[in-house]
Design a protein around this motif. Structure first.
Motif, PDB file in Angstrom:
ATOM      1  N   GLY A  22       0.822  -1.211   0.000  1.00  0.00           N
ATOM      2  CA  GLY A  22       0.000   0.000   0.000  1.00  0.00           C
ATOM      3  C   GLY A  22       0.852   1.256   0.000  1.00  0.00           C
ATOM      4  O   GLY A  22       0.569   2.224  -0.714  1.00  0.00           O
ATOM      5  N   ALA A  25       2.429   1.688  -3.507  1.00  0.00           N
ATOM      6  CA  ALA A  25       1.475   2.234  -4.472  1.00  0.00           C
ATOM      7  C   ALA A  25       1.294   3.738  -4.272  1.00  0.00           C
ATOM      8  O   ALA A  25       1.278   4.510  -5.239  1.00  0.00           O
ATOM      9  CB  ALA A  25       0.133   1.511  -4.348  1.00  0.00           C
ATOM     10  N   ARG A  26       1.159   4.180  -3.020  1.00  0.00           N
ATOM     11  CA  ARG A  26       0.996   5.612  -2.753  1.00  0.00           C
ATOM     12  C   ARG A  26       2.241   6.394  -3.164  1.00  0.00           C
ATOM     13  O   ARG A  26       2.145   7.449  -3.805  1.00  0.00           O
ATOM     14  CB  ARG A  26       0.684   5.867  -1.279  1.00  0.00           C
ATOM     15  CG  ARG A  26       0.530   7.343  -0.937  1.00  0.00           C
ATOM     16  CD  ARG A  26       0.167   7.573   0.513  1.00  0.00           C
ATOM     17  NE  ARG A  26      -1.251   7.390   0.781  1.00  0.00           N
ATOM     18  CZ  ARG A  26      -2.178   8.340   0.659  1.00  0.00           C
ATOM     19  NH1 ARG A  26      -1.823   9.555   0.236  1.00  0.00           N
ATOM     20  NH2 ARG A  26      -3.435   8.105   0.930  1.00  0.00           N
ATOM     21  N   ARG A  53      -3.815  -3.541  -8.969  1.00  0.00           N
ATOM     22  CA  ARG A  53      -5.162  -3.444  -8.390  1.00  0.00           C
ATOM     23  C   ARG A  53      -5.426  -2.051  -7.825  1.00  0.00           C
ATOM     24  O   ARG A  53      -6.540  -1.548  -7.873  1.00  0.00           O
ATOM     25  CB  ARG A  53      -5.351  -4.497  -7.298  1.00  0.00           C
ATOM     26  CG  ARG A  53      -5.468  -5.925  -7.818  1.00  0.00           C
ATOM     27  CD  ARG A  53      -6.024  -6.852  -6.747  1.00  0.00           C
ATOM     28  NE  ARG A  53      -5.153  -6.935  -5.588  1.00  0.00           N
ATOM     29  CZ  ARG A  53      -4.192  -7.835  -5.436  1.00  0.00           C
ATOM     30  NH1 ARG A  53      -3.967  -8.738  -6.389  1.00  0.00           N
ATOM     31  NH2 ARG A  53      -3.449  -7.854  -4.340  1.00  0.00           N
ATOM     32  N   ALA A  54      -4.378  -1.437  -7.278  1.00  0.00           N
ATOM     33  CA  ALA A  54      -4.547  -0.126  -6.649  1.00  0.00           C
ATOM     34  C   ALA A  54      -4.582   1.019  -7.659  1.00  0.00           C
ATOM     35  O   ALA A  54      -5.199   2.065  -7.402  1.00  0.00           O
ATOM     36  CB  ALA A  54      -3.410   0.120  -5.654  1.00  0.00           C
ATOM     37  N   SER A  57      -7.765   3.258  -8.749  1.00  0.00           N
ATOM     38  CA  SER A  57      -8.215   4.190  -7.712  1.00  0.00           C
ATOM     39  C   SER A  57      -7.284   5.395  -7.639  1.00  0.00           C
ATOM     40  O   SER A  57      -7.739   6.537  -7.486  1.00  0.00           O
ATOM     41  CB  SER A  57      -8.262   3.496  -6.352  1.00  0.00           C
ATOM     42  OG  SER A  57      -9.198   2.442  -6.357  1.00  0.00           O
ATOM     43  N   PRO A 146      -6.916   0.636   2.991  1.00  0.00           N
ATOM     44  CA  PRO A 146      -5.801   0.648   2.043  1.00  0.00           C
ATOM     45  C   PRO A 146      -4.977   1.940   2.133  1.00  0.00           C
ATOM     46  O   PRO A 146      -5.536   3.042   2.042  1.00  0.00           O
ATOM     47  CB  PRO A 146      -6.496   0.541   0.687  1.00  0.00           C
ATOM     48  CG  PRO A 146      -7.848   1.156   0.899  1.00  0.00           C
ATOM     49  CD  PRO A 146      -8.220   0.863   2.317  1.00  0.00           C
ATOM     50  N   TYR A 148      -3.019   3.374   0.159  1.00  0.00           N
ATOM     51  CA  TYR A 148      -2.965   4.225  -1.026  1.00  0.00           C
ATOM     52  C   TYR A 148      -4.218   5.088  -1.183  1.00  0.00           C
ATOM     53  O   TYR A 148      -4.254   5.983  -2.038  1.00  0.00           O
ATOM     54  CB  TYR A 148      -2.742   3.381  -2.294  1.00  0.00           C
ATOM     55  CG  TYR A 148      -3.695   2.214  -2.460  1.00  0.00           C
ATOM     56  CD1 TYR A 148      -4.903   2.356  -3.122  1.00  0.00           C
ATOM     57  CD2 TYR A 148      -3.365   0.964  -1.948  1.00  0.00           C
ATOM     58  CE1 TYR A 148      -5.765   1.290  -3.282  1.00  0.00           C
ATOM     59  CE2 TYR A 148      -4.213  -0.117  -2.097  1.00  0.00           C
ATOM     60  CZ  TYR A 148      -5.416   0.051  -2.753  1.00  0.00           C
ATOM     61  OH  TYR A 148      -6.268  -1.019  -2.894  1.00  0.00           O
ATOM     62  N   GLU A 295     -12.622  -5.747  -2.777  1.00  0.00           N
ATOM     63  CA  GLU A 295     -11.628  -4.680  -2.643  1.00  0.00           C
ATOM     64  C   GLU A 295     -11.875  -3.575  -3.660  1.00  0.00           C
ATOM     65  O   GLU A 295     -11.756  -2.391  -3.342  1.00  0.00           O
ATOM     66  CB  GLU A 295     -10.221  -5.246  -2.806  1.00  0.00           C
ATOM     67  CG  GLU A 295      -9.745  -6.080  -1.626  1.00  0.00           C
ATOM     68  CD  GLU A 295      -8.341  -6.614  -1.829  1.00  0.00           C
ATOM     69  OE1 GLU A 295      -7.846  -6.550  -2.977  1.00  0.00           O
ATOM     70  OE2 GLU A 295      -7.750  -7.103  -0.853  1.00  0.00           O
ATOM     71  N   ASN A 299     -12.713   0.237  -2.701  1.00  0.00           N
ATOM     72  CA  ASN A 299     -11.881   1.344  -3.167  1.00  0.00           C
ATOM     73  C   ASN A 299     -12.710   2.411  -3.878  1.00  0.00           C
ATOM     74  O   ASN A 299     -12.512   3.612  -3.667  1.00  0.00           O
ATOM     75  CB  ASN A 299     -10.776   0.828  -4.083  1.00  0.00           C
ATOM     76  CG  ASN A 299      -9.741   0.010  -3.333  1.00  0.00           C
ATOM     77  OD1 ASN A 299      -9.799  -0.121  -2.117  1.00  0.00           O
ATOM     78  ND2 ASN A 299      -8.800  -0.551  -4.072  1.00  0.00           N
TER      79      ASN A 299
END
Length: 321
Positions: A22, A25-26, A53-54, A57, A146, A148, A295, A299
């Motif tokens: 997480g 990703a951020r 997946r992230a 979003s 999450p 991110y 998820e 999100n």
């Protein structure tokens, strides 16, 4: 310390489970390069899938210039991961001795001016500072899943942490669009998890005693307290419950009820029977929908909800006259 030494440009992530990925990703979405280390087999591939997946979003929330999913590099040792880093985010499993050993390695190989931030959800920073060569630069930076999407990060300094380290960390996490909450006094579990733990314990009692199912408890939060808390939190929510006189009247009217034994406080014994009630209840509630699909829906909801929170959030100490 000069301004160049103060600037945080190089990031390292140690431990790439759910929280570590997480963070990656951020960081990537904010335009950083990330060097990662995790000794587990297949870690790099799991990180790649987690970022994929992230990313939708993050795209919806807005990417920084230069943001790319390709700007993460896995290396074979902690030394290689942290040697050039300005901030190291540690996310290994929540076992005190393991964390201490990993943090000692990070401390040994990192630049003296680098910040070491532990994502620990429960261990006090002073405990983690024990045995470090440079304990002043270790802090807790505890995020929420999450990472991110959710902006809260609890920043906690230990007995040896300097104010300059806390300020640098505060500025950095703000710069990556997080909402740092600086905890003034360290305590096990920090603040947010202690609040969630209290609700979690009472929820387990209600299930264990046959009062409500897991689905009913979730509904009680989703359509009741949860909607209000997302905007105002428990204190301002109760302030409004007191009518024109606010919290003063609320405490006068409902304060005596606090003496009533409504809550259990201590957690119930996690028996096999209770485990099965909780597990089966969640499985029935989720139905045939895979976790990955849940998820995605979560999100999408959180991204939309954050926009509302920002629009309606009551800024502390900024009440219009």
């Amino acid at each position: 310390m000069n301004s160049k030494m103060n600037k945080i440009e190089q990031l390292a992530v140690i431990g790439t489970g759910v929280i570590g990925n997480g963070w990656i990703a951020r960081f990537l979405a904010m335009g950083y390069d990330v060097v990662a280390f995790d000794p587990a087999e297949g870690a790099a591939e799991r990180t790649r899938l987690a970022i994929e997946r992230a990313w939708p979003s993050l795209e919806q929330m807005g990417l920084a210039e230069g943001a790319s999913t390709a700007r993460v590099t896995f290396v074979p040792t902690i030394e290689e991961a942290v040697k050039n880093a300005d901030l190291i985010q540690e996310n290994v499993p929540e076992r005190e001795e393991l964390k201490k050993n990993v943090l000692k390695s990070i401390d040994q190989y990192a630049k003296p001016e680098a910040i070491i931030a532990s994502s620990t959800s429960g261990i006090k920073p002073s405990t983690l500072q024990e045995g470090l060569q440079h304990p002043a630069r270790l802090i807790v930076a505890h995020p929420f899943n999450p990472v991110y999407i959710l902006p809260l990060v609890e920043l906690v300094g230990g007995e040896a942490t300097t104010s300059s380290i806390m300020e640098r960390a505060n500025q950095f996490y703000q710069s990556i669009e997080m909402k740092p909450l600086i905890i003034q006094k360290e305590i096990e579990g920090h603040v947010a998890d202690r609040l969630m733990e209290a609700l979690w314990r009472e929820s387990l009692h209600l299930v264990n005693d046959g009062i409500a199912t897991t689905e009913e408890i979730d509904a009680a939060i989703i359509y009741g307290a949860g909607l209000r808390w997302a905007q105002m939190g428990p204190f301002l929510t109760f302030h409004l419950a007191g009518g024109d006189k606010g919290m003063r009247h609320m405490l006068e009217q409902f304060g005596p009820a606090l003496k009533l034994p409504w809550t259990k406080l201590e957690a119930p014994e996690l028996t096999n029977d209770l485990k099965e009630k909780v597990i089966s209840g969640c499985e029935v509630h989720a139905g045939d929908v895979p976790i990955a699909e849940l998820e995605v829906k979560r999100n999408e909801f959180l991204v939309k909800l954050l926009d509302l929170v920002e629009e309606y959030w009551h800024e502390p100490n900024k009440v219009s006259s």
